[in-house]
Design an enzyme around this catalytic site. Sequence first.
Site, PDB file in Angstrom:
ATOM      1  N   ASP A 183       0.838  -1.103   4.931  1.00 61.69           N
ATOM      2  CA  ASP A 183       0.426   0.104   5.583  1.00 61.69           C
ATOM      3  C   ASP A 183      -1.021   0.366   5.104  1.00 61.69           C
ATOM      4  O   ASP A 183      -1.148   1.057   4.286  1.00 61.69           O
ATOM      5  CB  ASP A 183       1.470   1.234   5.052  1.00 61.69           C
ATOM      6  CG  ASP A 183       1.399   2.231   5.851  1.00 61.69           C
ATOM      7  OD1 ASP A 183       0.799   2.338   6.907  1.00 61.69           O
ATOM      8  OD2 ASP A 183       1.610   3.545   5.078  1.00 61.69           O
TER       9      ASP A 183
ATOM     10  N   GLY B  19       4.870   6.808  -1.342  1.00 59.75           N
ATOM     11  CA  GLY B  19       6.076   6.269  -1.363  1.00 59.75           C
ATOM     12  C   GLY B  19       7.197   6.598   0.033  1.00 59.75           C
ATOM     13  O   GLY B  19       8.284   6.390  -0.055  1.00 59.75           O
ATOM     14  N   GLY B  20       6.531   7.414   0.795  1.00 56.71           N
ATOM     15  CA  GLY B  20       7.447   7.796   1.998  1.00 56.71           C
ATOM     16  C   GLY B  20       8.163   6.490   2.627  1.00 56.71           C
ATOM     17  O   GLY B  20       9.302   6.607   2.794  1.00 56.71           O
ATOM     18  N   LYS B  21       7.452   5.474   3.097  1.00 55.64           N
ATOM     19  CA  LYS B  21       7.849   4.317   3.658  1.00 55.64           C
ATOM     20  C   LYS B  21       8.881   3.607   2.637  1.00 55.64           C
ATOM     21  O   LYS B  21       9.885   2.907   2.929  1.00 55.64           O
ATOM     22  CB  LYS B  21       6.680   3.557   4.189  1.00 55.64           C
ATOM     23  CG  LYS B  21       6.199   4.078   5.479  1.00 55.64           C
ATOM     24  CD  LYS B  21       5.286   3.264   6.090  1.00 55.64           C
ATOM     25  CE  LYS B  21       4.375   4.442   7.115  1.00 55.64           C
ATOM     26  NZ  LYS B  21       3.634   5.409   6.400  1.00 55.64           N
TER      27      LYS B  21
ATOM     28  N   CYS C  49      -2.072   4.236  10.831  1.00 54.33           N
ATOM     29  CA  CYS C  49      -1.767   5.411  11.713  1.00 54.33           C
ATOM     30  C   CYS C  49      -3.182   5.741  12.419  1.00 54.33           C
ATOM     31  O   CYS C  49      -3.562   6.944  12.496  1.00 54.33           O
ATOM     32  CB  CYS C  49      -1.520   6.629  10.728  1.00 54.33           C
ATOM     33  SG  CYS C  49      -2.619   7.001   9.555  1.00 54.33           S
TER      34      CYS C  49
ATOM     35  N   CYS D 133       0.921  -1.095   0.150  1.00 55.00           N
ATOM     36  CA  CYS D 133      -0.039  -0.053  -0.014  1.00 55.00           C
ATOM     37  C   CYS D 133       1.044   1.188   0.073  1.00 55.00           C
ATOM     38  O   CYS D 133       0.795   1.947   0.919  1.00 55.00           O
ATOM     39  CB  CYS D 133      -1.062   0.165   1.277  1.00 55.00           C
ATOM     40  SG  CYS D 133      -1.944  -1.502   1.539  1.00 55.00           S
ATOM     41  N   ALA D 134       1.680   1.483  -1.184  1.00 49.04           N
ATOM     42  CA  ALA D 134       2.834   2.058  -0.863  1.00 49.04           C
ATOM     43  C   ALA D 134       2.324   3.650  -1.274  1.00 49.04           C
ATOM     44  O   ALA D 134       2.950   4.790  -0.444  1.00 49.04           O
ATOM     45  CB  ALA D 134       3.896   2.003  -2.380  1.00 49.04           C
TER      46      ALA D 134
ATOM     47  N   ASP E  66      -4.594  -3.213 -10.297  1.00 50.27           N
ATOM     48  CA  ASP E  66      -5.799  -3.093 -11.102  1.00 50.27           C
ATOM     49  C   ASP E  66      -6.473  -4.303 -11.330  1.00 50.27           C
ATOM     50  O   ASP E  66      -7.717  -4.300 -12.004  1.00 50.27           O
ATOM     51  CB  ASP E  66      -5.674  -2.320 -12.431  1.00 50.27           C
ATOM     52  CG  ASP E  66      -4.399  -3.287 -13.260  1.00 50.27           C
ATOM     53  OD1 ASP E  66      -4.118  -4.406 -12.660  1.00 50.27           O
ATOM     54  OD2 ASP E  66      -4.016  -2.580 -14.172  1.00 50.27           O
TER      55      ASP E  66
ATOM     56  N   ASP F   1       0.071  -0.102  -5.450  1.00 49.63           N
ATOM     57  CA  ASP F   1      -1.010   0.734  -4.999  1.00 49.63           C
ATOM     58  C   ASP F   1      -2.247   0.642  -5.960  1.00 49.63           C
ATOM     59  O   ASP F   1      -1.898   0.317  -7.111  1.00 49.63           O
ATOM     60  CB  ASP F   1      -0.402   2.098  -4.617  1.00 49.63           C
ATOM     61  CG  ASP F   1      -1.442   2.887  -3.589  1.00 49.63           C
ATOM     62  OD1 ASP F   1      -1.054   2.693  -2.432  1.00 49.63           O
ATOM     63  OD2 ASP F   1      -2.603   3.537  -4.152  1.00 49.63           O
TER      64      ASP F   1
END
Length: 406
Positions: free
Chosen positions: A301, A236-238, A354, A232-233, A283, A256
């Site tokens: 995530d 892309g921070g992680k 989160c 679940c990018a 998709d 994603d």
Amino acid sequence: MRLHRNLCYAVIDGLHSIFNDKNYADKVVQQLLKRDKRWGSRDRGFIADTVYSIVRYKRLYAEIAEVKEPFDRDNLWRLFAVWATLKGIKLPDWKYFQSTPTRKIKGRFDELSKTRKYRESIPDWMDELGLKELSEPVWTKELAAQNQKADVVLRTNTLKITKSDLQKQLESEDIPTHSIDGYKDALVLNEKANVFKTEAFKNGWFEVQDASSQLVAEYLKVQPGMKVVDACAGAGGKTLHIASLMQNKGQIVAMDIYESKLKKLKVRARRNGVHNIELKVIDSTKPIKKLHNKADRLLIDAPCSGLGVLKRNPDSKWKLETKFIEDIKQTQAQILNDYSKMVKPGGIMVYATCSVLPSENQEQISNFLKSDSGKDFKFVKDKKILASESGFDGFYMAQLQKSTNA
């Protein structure tokens, strides 16, 4: 403080866009700050801080002002007058502030502040949900923490620079920072600044990423050369953090359902000097099936209520609905069921949100481990982060390992 008419107009326009047009606060503020090139940092800071403050305390201020949604412009000025009065700012002799009951405002504030849902300014249903899932002392402290301003935290891109050298570079650009114990790559800004205009950012030496979020990639225990899936990018921070931990060696599959977010990741990866990421849009079920039993590490995530990041997204309090939270919990369970199949025997999966709600966190993991999809996994450890304890975002992460005999 002296109020300037053009800055106040910008605040009212922003509030109208957020409350009545249902636009996202961060996007609205970004647009407002571009309205007049003559505005200095203090002007822009006033607009951003005032908009976010009134958004954060919308319910409390509306109760004090005795106005109801949808807010017309006169009502928005009344909200502004409440904010200014409570800040101790003298109201100018403008038509919008005529007959503002200053003493009544302060009295109403004292009265309403005795009740948590008004004091912390949240919907009734959210207060009831928090009480149900967390103890009253914990929920009360958490709400108070979520109404504080969020720190700006940077993550050093260790592919390009050390944290100490980044700190020196930012100092040379008049942006002082400090380190925090327990977060090896993090730097916190001493005061707010536009870090995106710095040479350090243009060179890809850091990303803006909350300290709690920086713990997630480390929880994966990645090693250079591994095949890692970030399922679940998003933007892309992680993913980028994982790449730096892997020293650009091995393969990261960033997935994603939104192609637009992966396109942003592609741009960020180029700036960060990351070249071991493969982008895949989910998709259909095919991209997942092709990776069955292939991943040394899997990060989920998961989409969530975001109740751990209200300080960063205060307008989400007014956009969230109970149905969304019930639906997202079903989505989380489905993602765990489907995506966990990508982990190879002996591999590790990290599930993260989160949110601070156990129903999105511990309970999801417990239910997964009891399911047919989770029978080959064992619980290793988890970490619950509360804003009231850490000072940063509320987060949850659980580490599971797949049996070598699966």
